[in-house]
Design an enzyme around this catalytic site. Sequence first.
Site, PDB file in Angstrom:
ATOM      1  N   ASP A  22     -13.557  65.237  56.497  1.00  0.00           N
ATOM      2  CA  ASP A  22     -12.983  63.831  56.261  1.00  0.00           C
ATOM      3  C   ASP A  22     -14.144  62.867  56.792  1.00  0.00           C
ATOM      4  O   ASP A  22     -14.635  63.064  57.594  1.00  0.00           O
ATOM      5  CB  ASP A  22     -11.547  63.714  57.196  1.00  0.00           C
ATOM      6  N   HIS A  39     -20.318  61.833  50.072  1.00  0.00           N
ATOM      7  CA  HIS A  39     -19.982  63.314  49.786  1.00  0.00           C
ATOM      8  C   HIS A  39     -21.443  64.148  49.508  1.00  0.00           C
ATOM      9  O   HIS A  39     -21.278  65.067  49.972  1.00  0.00           O
ATOM     10  CB  HIS A  39     -19.455  63.132  48.316  1.00  0.00           C
ATOM     11  N   LEU A 133     -19.776  86.358  55.241  1.00  0.00           N
ATOM     12  CA  LEU A 133     -18.866  85.211  55.303  1.00  0.00           C
ATOM     13  C   LEU A 133     -18.098  85.124  54.208  1.00  0.00           C
ATOM     14  O   LEU A 133     -18.636  85.144  52.864  1.00  0.00           O
ATOM     15  CB  LEU A 133     -19.568  83.848  55.675  1.00  0.00           C
TER      16      LEU A 133
HETATM   17  C1  FPP Z   1     -13.066  63.001  52.516  1.00  0.00           C
HETATM   18  O1  FPP Z   1     -13.841  62.250  52.639  1.00  0.00           O
HETATM   19  C2  FPP Z   1     -13.728  64.125  51.600  1.00  0.00           C
HETATM   20  C3  FPP Z   1     -13.646  64.510  50.329  1.00  0.00           C
HETATM   21  C4  FPP Z   1     -12.344  64.061  49.766  1.00  0.00           C
HETATM   22  C5  FPP Z   1     -14.432  65.346  49.568  1.00  0.00           C
HETATM   23  C6  FPP Z   1     -15.109  66.309  50.156  1.00  0.00           C
HETATM   24  C7  FPP Z   1     -16.078  67.210  49.556  1.00  0.00           C
HETATM   25  C8  FPP Z   1     -17.165  67.260  49.770  1.00  0.00           C
HETATM   26  C9  FPP Z   1     -17.960  67.255  51.039  1.00  0.00           C
HETATM   27  C10 FPP Z   1     -18.275  67.922  48.604  1.00  0.00           C
HETATM   28  C11 FPP Z   1     -17.734  69.422  48.550  1.00  0.00           C
HETATM   29  C12 FPP Z   1     -18.644  70.117  47.917  1.00  0.00           C
HETATM   30  C13 FPP Z   1     -18.701  71.634  48.173  1.00  0.00           C
HETATM   31  C14 FPP Z   1     -19.938  72.174  47.381  1.00  0.00           C
HETATM   32  C15 FPP Z   1     -17.572  72.487  48.957  1.00  0.00           C
HETATM   33  P1  FPP Z   1     -13.209  60.586  52.352  1.00  0.00           P
HETATM   34  O2  FPP Z   1     -14.068  60.509  50.862  1.00  0.00           O
HETATM   35  O3  FPP Z   1     -11.960  60.815  52.325  1.00  0.00           O
HETATM   36  O4  FPP Z   1     -13.650  59.659  53.373  1.00  0.00           O
HETATM   37  P2  FPP Z   1     -13.169  58.630  53.848  1.00  0.00           P
HETATM   38  O5  FPP Z   1     -11.892  58.849  54.430  1.00  0.00           O
HETATM   39  O6  FPP Z   1     -13.944  57.952  54.904  1.00  0.00           O
HETATM   40  O7  FPP Z   1     -12.944  57.645  52.567  1.00  0.00           O
END
Ligand code: FPP
Length: 248
Positions: A22, A39, A133
């Site tokens: 998050d 992201h 893993l």
């Molecule tokens: C939450 O941060 C994150 C997500 C909803 C997406 C997580 C995805 C990635 C890190 C990329 C995944 C890729 C692979 C290859 C596994 P948020 O957007 O909710 O952040 P905020 O709460 O600060 O708005």
Amino acid sequence: MSSIINKLDKNKIPKHIAMIMDGNGRWAKEQGKNRIFGHQQGVETVRKMVEVCPRIGVEYLTLYAFSTENWSRPKFEVNALMELLVNSLRKEIKKLHENNVRIHAIGCIDDLPKKAQKKLAESAELTKNNTGLNLILALSYSAQWDIVNATKLIAGQVKSGILDIEDVTKERFSSYLSTRNFPNPELLIRTSGERRISNYLLWELAYAEFYFTNTHWPAFTEESLYEAIFDYQNRERRFGKTSEQITQ
Ligand code: FPP
């Protein structure tokens, strides 16, 4: 860094860690950048975790990459996340395979764009004999979806006489979940300050230890992981028993 890793008990490394990644958006905003940049940097943290976890003895890493609820984000952000998933797999799969990582996906994979489904299937197939893993990507996943799905399968089998209702034990129930091939996580890590589990692995986390940190996911480092494991190692896991029973 060296001091915290030296404090870890090598015999008490959790075999399975589940992570809620998050804070990408908030981190990006703090940098004066857009959410997509957050992201993208989040993927760098994923890469780091995939490298560090097997080195210290973690065997399963489950990442909440996209929840059922994330579909209601703005369309451009959903598209960007899907693109990022496909591009990251395309770019990293060779290295992951060389590093003996086995890729799995859990969730309603049929809901993903065809390109993402194809890349995930190819990645799982290519790495299926790897013994390092286990990297489990939760995509279009929510625990309630998984539990309802399992319940439907069980009800169908009871109705058609394949399964006796008396045989529906918790072990049997687990075998209908998308996580059936993995042990339950011992440790859940959520970054970015929220203290909730947001429909993630509700069944599987029954006895997990929860670790919450204010650090945003793109800023979560190898050292942050060691701190989480150190904290976990200093908890007493009683599984409903008394403290005396555990220490005997
Ligand atoms: C939450 O941060 C994150 C997500 C909803 C997406 C997580 C995805 C990635 C890190 C990329 C995944 C890729 C692979 C290859 C596994 P948020 O957007 O909710 O952040 P905020 O709460 O600060 O708005």
